[in-house]
Write a protein that holds these residues in place. Sequence first.
Motif, mmCIF file in Angstrom:
data_model
loop_
_atom_site.group_PDB
_atom_site.id
_atom_site.type_symbol
_atom_site.label_atom_id
_atom_site.label_comp_id
_atom_site.label_asym_id
_atom_site.label_seq_id
_atom_site.Cartn_x
_atom_site.Cartn_y
_atom_site.Cartn_z
ATOM 1 N N GLU A 157 0.824 -1.207 0.000
ATOM 2 C CA GLU A 157 0.000 0.000 0.000
ATOM 3 C C GLU A 157 0.857 1.255 0.000
ATOM 4 O O GLU A 157 0.463 2.289 -0.559
ATOM 5 N N GLU A 158 2.043 1.178 0.606
ATOM 6 C CA GLU A 158 2.899 2.351 0.753
ATOM 7 C C GLU A 158 3.753 2.624 -0.483
ATOM 8 O O GLU A 158 4.533 3.575 -0.498
ATOM 9 N N VAL A 159 3.635 1.806 -1.517
ATOM 10 C CA VAL A 159 4.469 1.944 -2.714
ATOM 11 C C VAL A 159 3.592 2.421 -3.862
ATOM 12 O O VAL A 159 2.786 1.654 -4.394
ATOM 13 N N LEU A 160 3.721 3.694 -4.249
ATOM 14 C CA LEU A 160 2.887 4.217 -5.327
ATOM 15 C C LEU A 160 3.094 3.439 -6.614
ATOM 16 O O LEU A 160 4.228 3.097 -6.954
ATOM 17 N N PRO A 161 2.008 3.123 -7.339
ATOM 18 C CA PRO A 161 0.602 3.468 -7.101
ATOM 19 C C PRO A 161 -0.131 2.478 -6.205
ATOM 20 O O PRO A 161 -1.360 2.382 -6.256
ATOM 21 N N GLY A 162 0.591 1.758 -5.369
ATOM 22 C CA GLY A 162 -0.020 0.845 -4.418
ATOM 23 C C GLY A 162 -0.157 -0.570 -4.951
ATOM 24 O O GLY A 162 -0.046 -0.824 -6.156
ATOM 25 N N GLY A 163 -0.383 -1.495 -4.036
ATOM 26 C CA GLY A 163 -0.543 -2.895 -4.410
ATOM 27 C C GLY A 163 -1.952 -3.280 -4.782
ATOM 28 O O GLY A 163 -2.200 -4.414 -5.209
#
Length: 411
Positions: A157-163
């Motif tokens: 979730e914290e890695v754009l654009p998210g999981g």
Amino acid sequence: MSAGTDSPSEADHSGPSPLPGTLPEALRAELIAFRRDMHMHPELGNQEFRTTAAIKTRLERAGLAPRVLKTGTGLICDIGTRDDDRPVLALRADIDALPIPDTKTSCAYRSTVPDRAHACGHDVHTTAVLGAGLVLAELHREGRLPHPVRLVFQPAEEVLPGGAPDAIESGALEGVGRIIAVHCDPRVDAGRIGLRHGPITSACDRLEVSLDGPGGHTARPHLTTDLVAAAARVATEVPALAARRVDARAGLAVTWGRIESGHACNVIPQHAELSGTVRCLDLAAWRQAPDVVHAAIDEVAALYRAKTEITYVRGVPPVVNDPAVTELLRSAMTARRGVGSVEDTEQSLGGEDFSWYLQQVPGAMARLGVRRPGERTVRDLHQGDFDVDETAITVGVELFTAAALLDAGRD
């Protein structure tokens, strides 16, 4: 495990209903231990192998059949068997941690991994959905789960654009009609939730800017492209300029987190870099934001004859709560803890990739109170000393299970 009822002392007596699916004491203690173990072993986005294995093992012990996502981390798990075409309700949790150090000094379960911490409460989200799944699985075995439910444990979730897009690609929304989630809120007391119709978070994109030009001696700036001055003007003027080019109600905000240029006091450098985020409250403005921000940067940089290279990384749109699903969460919380356990909440400028699910199905996110009642110090999100009142886990489980049971009863 028995899906019994809570003691009367744990509910607000202004109207809790006798719904089944509250949290037995033995499971409550197990879930706290699970959360603490997860807190001690944080993993970054798309690296959550230990976390995925722990969730999978516990669900399998309950007789369930979780499926690991195609990306190798995260899981989907169905409880019950669909015997009609009616869409199911999905409960979503995010499982990743942040790349920051855990600075708690007197906590027995502080992170054991350097520069990694569950400083956003994802360990609580995960544990609440896991606990709800275990309670609902027991209800299913007892023949008291009216309709199947899906658990979604999402990575990154914290890695754009998210999981979330990867989870959707892996089938997280197949057969799903509505989806719900919670997010820890350190401004709300444990035992309460915050709800809002419509946008509850904001859009968030990432921005990287490079400025280049001939440098030189600080004694002769007129012969150079003064990149330090150019970077300073971009940093200060672009946010105001971009905000003026969309409706003010959209709340478009360019905020810088990094600026670098130069190595010596008497040398004008040839290169400067800025990094930051672009956030806005409004979906329409988010769609305009890349063009607006690009133009503003180019115009300011041109005053100094600086060449620009702009990397604009699309992040996430706003989370826009569906009114009907928001009211489902309100009814669920009221059934468990009474009308006084729900408060209105404001839209934040934080981003959340739960929004990607809501581009395809109706859903809603609640703010889960995690502040110890009476505590004056707010341990804010994304800070190394963040921690929660662990009674929030019980509240999350009961909210999710009540929502599943009430959703099953709708027409």
